[in-house]
Design a protein around this motif. Structure first.
Motif, short mmCIF file in Angstrom:
data_model
loop_
_atom_site.label_atom_id
_atom_site.label_comp_id
_atom_site.label_asym_id
_atom_site.label_seq_id
_atom_site.Cartn_x
_atom_site.Cartn_y
_atom_site.Cartn_z
N THR A 40 0.81 -1.22 0.00
CA THR A 40 0.00 0.00 0.00
C THR A 40 0.84 1.27 0.00
O THR A 40 0.31 2.37 0.11
N HIS A 86 -2.87 3.93 -6.30
CA HIS A 86 -3.82 3.15 -7.09
C HIS A 86 -3.79 1.69 -6.63
O HIS A 86 -2.76 1.18 -6.19
N VAL A 87 -4.96 1.02 -6.72
CA VAL A 87 -5.03 -0.41 -6.44
C VAL A 87 -5.66 -1.11 -7.64
O VAL A 87 -6.42 -0.50 -8.40
N ALA A 119 -10.13 -2.32 -7.21
CA ALA A 119 -11.15 -1.39 -6.73
C ALA A 119 -12.54 -1.94 -7.04
O ALA A 119 -12.73 -2.69 -8.01
N SER A 129 -17.96 7.14 -2.30
CA SER A 129 -17.52 7.51 -0.95
C SER A 129 -18.64 7.32 0.06
O SER A 129 -18.75 8.06 1.04
N TRP A 161 -9.98 7.38 -8.21
CA TRP A 161 -9.58 7.29 -6.80
C TRP A 161 -9.17 8.66 -6.29
O TRP A 161 -8.83 9.55 -7.06
N TYR A 177 -5.76 8.77 1.78
CA TYR A 177 -6.34 7.73 0.94
C TYR A 177 -6.72 6.54 1.83
O TYR A 177 -6.14 6.34 2.90
N ASP A 178 -7.67 5.76 1.34
CA ASP A 178 -8.13 4.63 2.14
C ASP A 178 -7.00 3.68 2.51
O ASP A 178 -6.95 3.15 3.63
N VAL A 179 -6.05 3.46 1.59
CA VAL A 179 -4.98 2.50 1.85
C VAL A 179 -4.00 2.99 2.92
O VAL A 179 -3.16 2.22 3.39
N TYR A 239 -12.35 -0.84 0.69
CA TYR A 239 -11.90 0.35 -0.03
C TYR A 239 -12.95 1.44 0.07
O TYR A 239 -14.15 1.18 0.09
N GLN A 240 -12.48 2.68 0.11
CA GLN A 240 -13.36 3.84 0.13
C GLN A 240 -12.82 4.89 -0.83
O GLN A 240 -11.61 5.01 -1.03
N ARG A 293 -12.88 5.19 -3.97
CA ARG A 293 -12.30 4.69 -5.22
C ARG A 293 -13.29 3.71 -5.83
O ARG A 293 -14.05 3.04 -5.12
#
Length: 293
Positions: free
Chosen positions: A67, A105-106, A109, A119, A149, A157-159, A167-168, A170
């Motif tokens: 992350t 970025h993930v 998502a 959100s 995101w 960021y959520d991460v 996740y939030q 994104r």
């Protein structure tokens, strides 16, 4: 080879690397060795400074995690990311400009429907984002994949939140048949890039701040078009002229319009202030094999 010195070591390394059968790798390593050795000669690099540099790169690697990508932060803050993007994304006039990818970025998502709130449950001012995905000739692009995101209203960021299990802020959306997209989220704020690690120490030593202006990330993909990675920045936002990662483009600055209250784009009445953003993305067509020849 024996008895190499500061005059002969560079050519010796180049000759050794020339044994590779990968021509592109040979070209890259040739230039890398030449420039790296030239740098050491130009600044008269000391052994102590060499060791500091080795330790710095070691710390950059050690702090990386699934992350957190400290090497991307390093590349971003040295302007290398922007340089590589500028070299590799020369587009016709009118196309939406690309900018830095960033480290948050993930790949997995959640997929949401158009109009959904990515959100949901996150505190912040409601924000309704919409627009159209088009080609350079004005054609609407149906079903484009829109990966979005952002940070929250506190700049995280959520991460970055270890207590979150989902996740939030994104999501992945798909444009409709007419290229339209629309979704709800919250208004993000300016935030500092992670500066509790080696990159932060570097910025501090250089008397540079770690702040980024408020923005929303997009990655848009569609068949027969080049992938677009970009941001949309808030007009009149802070740090637009001193973004820590050199990512701001004038064409990516847009009005985030504030509404005191009333009926929002989703048809619901908002008792409190909310924002809207309308932004169309213009994608560049991929070259065919004949065009690229």
């Amino acid at each position: 080879m024996k008895n190499l010195d500061e005059r002969t070591i560079t050519q010796a390394v180049i000759e050794r690397n020339s044994l590779s059968s990968n021509e592109r790798l040979k070209d890259v390593m040739l230039s890398l060795v030449q420039h790296l050795h030239a740098f050491a000669r130009e600044v008269q690099l000391t052994e102590e400074e060499w060791e500091i540099g080795i330790n710095f790169l070691t710390e950059v690697g050690q702090i990386c995690s699934p992350t957190r990508q400290e090497f991307i932060l390093l590349s971003d803050t040295l302007g290398l990311s922007t340089l590589v993007i500028a070299q590799n994304h020369k587009k016709p006039m009118g196309c939406t400009e690309a900018t830095v990818f960033g480290p948050f970025h993930v790949q997995d998502a959640p997929h949401l429907e158009l109009g959904d709130n990515m959100s949901e449950g996150v505190k912040g001012i409601p924000w309704f984002v919409s627009g159209v995905i088009k080609g350079i000739d004005g054609e609407m692009i149906p079903n484009a994949v829109i990966d979005v995101w952002q940070a929250d209203d506190e700049g995280f960021y959520d991460v970055q939140k270890t207590d979150l299990e989902i996740y939030q802020s994104r999501a992945i959306f798909h444009a409709d048949q007419n290229g339209k997209y629309y979704f709800q989220t919250i208004v993000p704020e300016a935030y500092p890039i992670p500066h509790d690690g080696p990159v932060g120490k570097m910025l501090e030593a250089l008397n540079r701040h770690p702040w980024r202006p408020a923005h929303l990330h997009f990655m848009i993909c569609a068949p027969d078009y080049e992938r677009l990675v970009t941001h949309i920045f808030k007009a009149e936002g802070t740090y637009l002229d001193s973004d820590a990662v050199f990512g701001v483009r004038s064409s990516l600055i847009a009005e985030w319009i504030k509404h005191e209250n009333g009926v929002a784009p989703n048809g619901e009445y908002q008792n409190n202030p909310f924002y809207t953003l309308a932004f169309d993305f213009i994608l560049n067509k991929k070259l065919t094999q004949d065009e690229g020849a």
